[in-house]
Design a protein around this motif. Structure first.
Motif, PDB file in Angstrom:
ATOM      1  N   LEU B  54       0.812  -1.132   0.053  1.00 14.51           N
ATOM      2  CA  LEU B  54      -0.004  -0.009   0.013  1.00 14.51           C
ATOM      3  C   LEU B  54       0.802   1.433  -0.059  1.00 14.51           C
ATOM      4  N   ALA B  55       2.001   1.415   0.885  1.00 14.59           N
ATOM      5  CA  ALA B  55       2.792   2.380   1.214  1.00 14.59           C
ATOM      6  C   ALA B  55       3.325   2.758  -0.284  1.00 14.59           C
ATOM      7  N   ALA B  56       3.725   1.569  -1.048  1.00 11.22           N
ATOM      8  CA  ALA B  56       4.645   1.785  -2.159  1.00 11.22           C
ATOM      9  C   ALA B  56       3.885   2.445  -3.414  1.00 11.22           C
ATOM     10  N   PHE B  57       2.712   2.143  -3.336  1.00 10.70           N
ATOM     11  CA  PHE B  57       1.635   2.951  -4.141  1.00 10.70           C
ATOM     12  C   PHE B  57       1.586   4.424  -3.908  1.00 10.70           C
ATOM     13  N   ALA B 141       0.305   6.763 -15.177  1.00  2.30           N
ATOM     14  CA  ALA B 141      -0.798   7.681 -15.089  1.00  2.30           C
ATOM     15  C   ALA B 141      -1.261   8.080 -13.864  1.00  2.30           C
ATOM     16  N   LEU B 142      -1.534   7.053 -12.911  1.00  2.00           N
ATOM     17  CA  LEU B 142      -1.994   6.965 -11.448  1.00  2.00           C
ATOM     18  C   LEU B 142      -0.862   7.847 -10.708  1.00  2.00           C
ATOM     19  N   THR B 143       0.123   7.684 -11.003  1.00  2.00           N
ATOM     20  CA  THR B 143       1.361   8.441 -10.247  1.00  2.00           C
ATOM     21  C   THR B 143       1.209   9.927 -10.722  1.00  2.00           C
ATOM     22  N   GLY B 144       0.706  10.028 -11.948  1.00  2.00           N
ATOM     23  CA  GLY B 144       0.367  11.814 -12.186  1.00  2.00           C
ATOM     24  C   GLY B 144      -0.869  12.131 -11.722  1.00  2.00           C
ATOM     25  N   GLN B 149      -6.519  11.836  -5.009  1.00  2.00           N
ATOM     26  CA  GLN B 149      -7.214  10.888  -6.024  1.00  2.00           C
ATOM     27  C   GLN B 149      -6.377   9.761  -6.077  1.00  2.00           C
ATOM     28  N   ARG B 150      -5.203   9.701  -5.989  1.00  2.00           N
ATOM     29  CA  ARG B 150      -4.335   8.524  -5.906  1.00  2.00           C
ATOM     30  C   ARG B 150      -4.699   7.641  -4.802  1.00  2.00           C
ATOM     31  N   GLU B 151      -4.749   8.123  -3.664  1.00  2.00           N
ATOM     32  CA  GLU B 151      -5.083   7.557  -2.427  1.00  2.00           C
ATOM     33  C   GLU B 151      -6.306   6.725  -2.590  1.00  2.00           C
ATOM     34  N   VAL B 152      -7.252   7.731  -2.855  1.00  2.00           N
ATOM     35  CA  VAL B 152      -8.748   6.872  -2.889  1.00  2.00           C
ATOM     36  C   VAL B 152      -8.769   5.849  -3.794  1.00  2.00           C
ATOM     37  N   LEU B 153      -8.219   5.999  -5.021  1.00  2.00           N
ATOM     38  CA  LEU B 153      -8.330   4.875  -6.102  1.00  2.00           C
ATOM     39  C   LEU B 153      -7.339   3.581  -5.543  1.00  2.00           C
ATOM     40  N   VAL B 154      -6.154   3.865  -5.018  1.00  2.00           N
ATOM     41  CA  VAL B 154      -5.515   2.674  -4.288  1.00  2.00           C
ATOM     42  C   VAL B 154      -6.441   1.806  -3.394  1.00  2.00           C
ATOM     43  N   LEU B 155      -6.965   2.822  -2.327  1.00  2.00           N
ATOM     44  CA  LEU B 155      -7.805   2.142  -1.141  1.00  2.00           C
ATOM     45  C   LEU B 155      -9.048   1.408  -1.677  1.00  2.00           C
ATOM     46  N   ARG B 156      -9.570   1.951  -3.016  1.00  2.00           N
ATOM     47  CA  ARG B 156     -10.705   1.431  -3.592  1.00  2.00           C
ATOM     48  C   ARG B 156     -10.511   0.241  -4.325  1.00  2.00           C
ATOM     49  N   TYR B 157      -9.391   0.275  -5.361  1.00  2.00           N
ATOM     50  CA  TYR B 157      -9.163  -0.491  -6.294  1.00  2.00           C
ATOM     51  C   TYR B 157      -8.333  -1.775  -5.861  1.00  2.00           C
ATOM     52  N   LEU B 185     -10.994   8.804 -11.796  1.00  2.00           N
ATOM     53  CA  LEU B 185     -10.884   7.625 -12.920  1.00  2.00           C
ATOM     54  C   LEU B 185     -11.202   8.456 -14.013  1.00  2.00           C
ATOM     55  N   LYS B 186     -11.852   9.434 -14.247  1.00  2.00           N
ATOM     56  CA  LYS B 186     -11.896  10.486 -15.458  1.00  2.00           C
ATOM     57  C   LYS B 186     -10.453  10.849 -15.691  1.00  2.00           C
ATOM     58  N   ALA B 187      -9.853  11.461 -14.758  1.00  2.00           N
ATOM     59  CA  ALA B 187      -8.425  11.939 -14.792  1.00  2.00           C
ATOM     60  C   ALA B 187      -7.576  10.824 -15.374  1.00  2.00           C
ATOM     61  N   LEU B 188      -7.627   9.663 -14.818  1.00  2.00           N
ATOM     62  CA  LEU B 188      -6.904   8.517 -15.341  1.00  2.00           C
ATOM     63  C   LEU B 188      -7.108   8.005 -16.840  1.00  2.00           C
ATOM     64  N   GLU B 189      -8.299   8.119 -17.283  1.00  2.00           N
ATOM     65  CA  GLU B 189      -8.751   7.890 -18.462  1.00  2.00           C
ATOM     66  C   GLU B 189      -8.050   9.015 -19.379  1.00  2.00           C
ATOM     67  N   ALA B 190      -8.411  10.025 -19.105  1.00  2.00           N
ATOM     68  CA  ALA B 190      -7.757  11.068 -19.893  1.00  2.00           C
ATOM     69  C   ALA B 190      -6.230  11.070 -20.155  1.00  2.00           C
ATOM     70  N   ALA B 191      -5.674  10.634 -18.979  1.00  2.00           N
ATOM     71  CA  ALA B 191      -4.032  10.500 -19.055  1.00  2.00           C
ATOM     72  C   ALA B 191      -3.727   9.579 -20.038  1.00  2.00           C
ATOM     73  N   LEU B 192      -4.510   8.448 -19.971  1.00  2.00           N
ATOM     74  CA  LEU B 192      -4.200   7.228 -20.776  1.00  2.00           C
ATOM     75  C   LEU B 192      -4.344   7.674 -22.041  1.00  2.00           C
TER      76      LEU B 192
END
Lengths: 285, 197
Positions: B54-57, B141-144, B149-157, B185-192
């Motif tokens: 978790l911390a590595a993410f 993309a997640l790192t960016g 947002q990164r914390e929420v997505l990591v904890l969720r998924y 999620l929207k930001a992630l899609e846009a980055a991808l």
């Protein structure tokens, strides 16, 4: 479930699998923790000494409730531990006698009982702590509980206890506890009895703490995020001691509760004008 | 006391490898007490790897992640006797890891103000075999994304926490979790999308 969610989940799990158990550093060594059933393993000496300490505390609290206080000689309680892995350990509880004025004997008895219970718990907490000190510890350890403040606001009487415990670490462990009573009944009062919304009060208290933090201490809101006034939400961060005073709601917490390897008290007083909208009806100075 | 061999798996603290929620099972907790094994040692053995992942993410460096988790366990150990609800220790631990990861990132930002930036280390040769290109794109993309947002997505998924559990971990409301996850999620899609064009 959308495609991006599936992809994200798969990517995270694939990435996490790169970190494996055998790739981590060797496990850390922690001092042994006391399991629930290990109380029986305490030496007879500790048990007897603790009983004597409790007796002294009980005797002392009786003096504590004699208004007005004439003798301000601190009450000192000591006990010594000698176990296989702990150096001779001494706990000192010092209690300057505060002036407490109850309205009748029943009230005094309820207040006295609550304070006695608090002191017993403090002695017990320290006794538990010293059993986890590594065997390399050679100096005597000590804990001191002092009555930091006794203050009245309207019908409310608050007694704040400050504990500073030397548990062998680089700096002492400071903790603060407070007991608030309704002097008309002797009943213990919690913040929930005084305020309608503890979350809003908590926000205000955090803002006050941030404004009053000493220079060079914790940085921003993130370090205060774990501070809550609601005991049911408190995790490893002990709730700050908050109690009513004529100047406002006064709160105290040790920096060690907020950021690791720090210590030192942080005090903040929130003026009543910022809290009137969340005071329960009938609560006033 | 060495914490190896505490037998976490046998005591039912859930899985010790891979992702997923990490709630200790009641029967296992009782078994631990019955067998007289320190519950802190059991917790450490069972949750260390999960918390490092978790911390590595959150900090993007496995070595720093290990430091973060060690600090979190050390803090928890210091307060272990005062913990009112030891069943909730995993939640407290997760919260401590998130908070300490934030502190690391703050210090890193400060340090970068004084140190000449160096190139990010290239992944090792074995990385390609372990991680598909598509997964690497998603991780980049997640790192960016913004920190929250990164914390929420990591904890969720990855941690598979509910919105309420994420809210409690991050100290925000459930509504904020929901909106942050949606925006993330929207930001992630846009980055991808940007990276593929």
């Amino acid at each position: 479930m959308t495609g991006i969610e599936d992809e994200l989940r798969a990517a995270l799990h694939a990435d996490a699998d790169r970190i494996r158990q055998d790739g981590l550093r060797p496990p850390a060594t922690f001092p042994a923790t006391r399991s629930p059933g290990s109380r029986r393993r305490l030496t007879t000496l500790v048990t007897v000494a603790a009983a004597a300490a409790t007796a002294l505390v009980v005797l002392g609290v009786h003096l504590l409730m004699s208004p007005p206080a004439r003798d301000a000689t601190p009450l000192t309680v000591t006990f010594t531990s000698r176990t296989s892995n702990v150096a001779p350990t001494k706990a000192t509880i010092t209690l300057p006698v505060p002036e407490v004025h109850g309205t009748n004997m029943k009230t005094d008895q309820r207040v006295s009982k609550a304070i006695r219970q608090q002191l017993t718990e403090e002695a017990d907490v320290f006794r538990n702590r010293i059993t986890s000190v590594p065997g390399t510890e050679t100096r005597g350890l000590s804990a001191k509980v002092t009555v930091g403040e006794t203050v009245t606001w309207g019908h409310y009487l608050s007694v704040r206890f400050d504990t500073s415990a030397d548990t062998g670490d680089e700096h002492p462990v400071n903790e603060s506890d407070v007991l608030t009573f309704d002097t008309r009944t002797g009943a213990a009062i919690t913040l929930g009895d005084m305020f309608t919304d503890l979350d809003k009060v908590g926000d205000t208290v955090r803002a006050a703490m941030l404004a009053s933090r000493p220079a060079g201490t914790f940085h921003d809101w993130h370090d205060l995020e774990t501070v809550t006034l609601n005991p049911s939400e408190a995790g490893i961060t002990k709730p700050p001691s908050c109690y009513p005073t004529p100047a406002g709601l006064r709160c105290r917490i040790d920096q060690g509760q907020l950021t690791p390897f720090d210590y030192g008290w942080i005090d903040a007083t929130v003026p009543w004008k910022h809290l009137t909208h969340v005071l329960r009806p009938g609560v006033h100075g | 006391m060495s914490l190896e061999g505490a037998g976490a798996d046998a005591l039912g603290w859930g899985r010790t490898e891979g992702g997923g929620a990490h709630t200790p099972r009641t029967a296992g907790g009782e078994a631990a007490e019955e067998q007289g094994i320190g519950s802190f040692a059991v917790l450490y053995r069972a949750e260390r790897l999960t918390m490092v992942r978790l911390a590595a993410f959150l900090v993007d460096d496995p070595h720093v992640a290990e430091d973060v988790v060690q600090d979190a366990f050390t803090g928890l150990h210091a307060h272990w006797h005062r913990l009112r609800d030891q069943e909730a220790a995993v939640h407290y631990l997760r919260r401590a890891v998130v908070n300490k990861a934030r502190s690391v990132l703050r210090r890193r930002r400060t340090a970068r103000g004084y140190v000449w930036p160096t190139a990010t280390p290239e992944p090792g040769a074995d990385q390609g075999a372990l991680m598909a290109e598509e997964h690497r794109r998603i991780r980049r993309a997640l790192t960016g994304l913004p920190r929250r947002q990164r914390e929420v997505l990591v904890l969720r998924y990855w941690s598979d926490l509910s919105e309420a559990q994420i809210a409690a971990t991050l100290g925000i409301s459930a509504g904020t979790v929901k909106s942050t996850a949606s925006r993330g999620l929207k930001a992630l899609e846009a980055a991808l999308l940007r990276s593929s064009t």
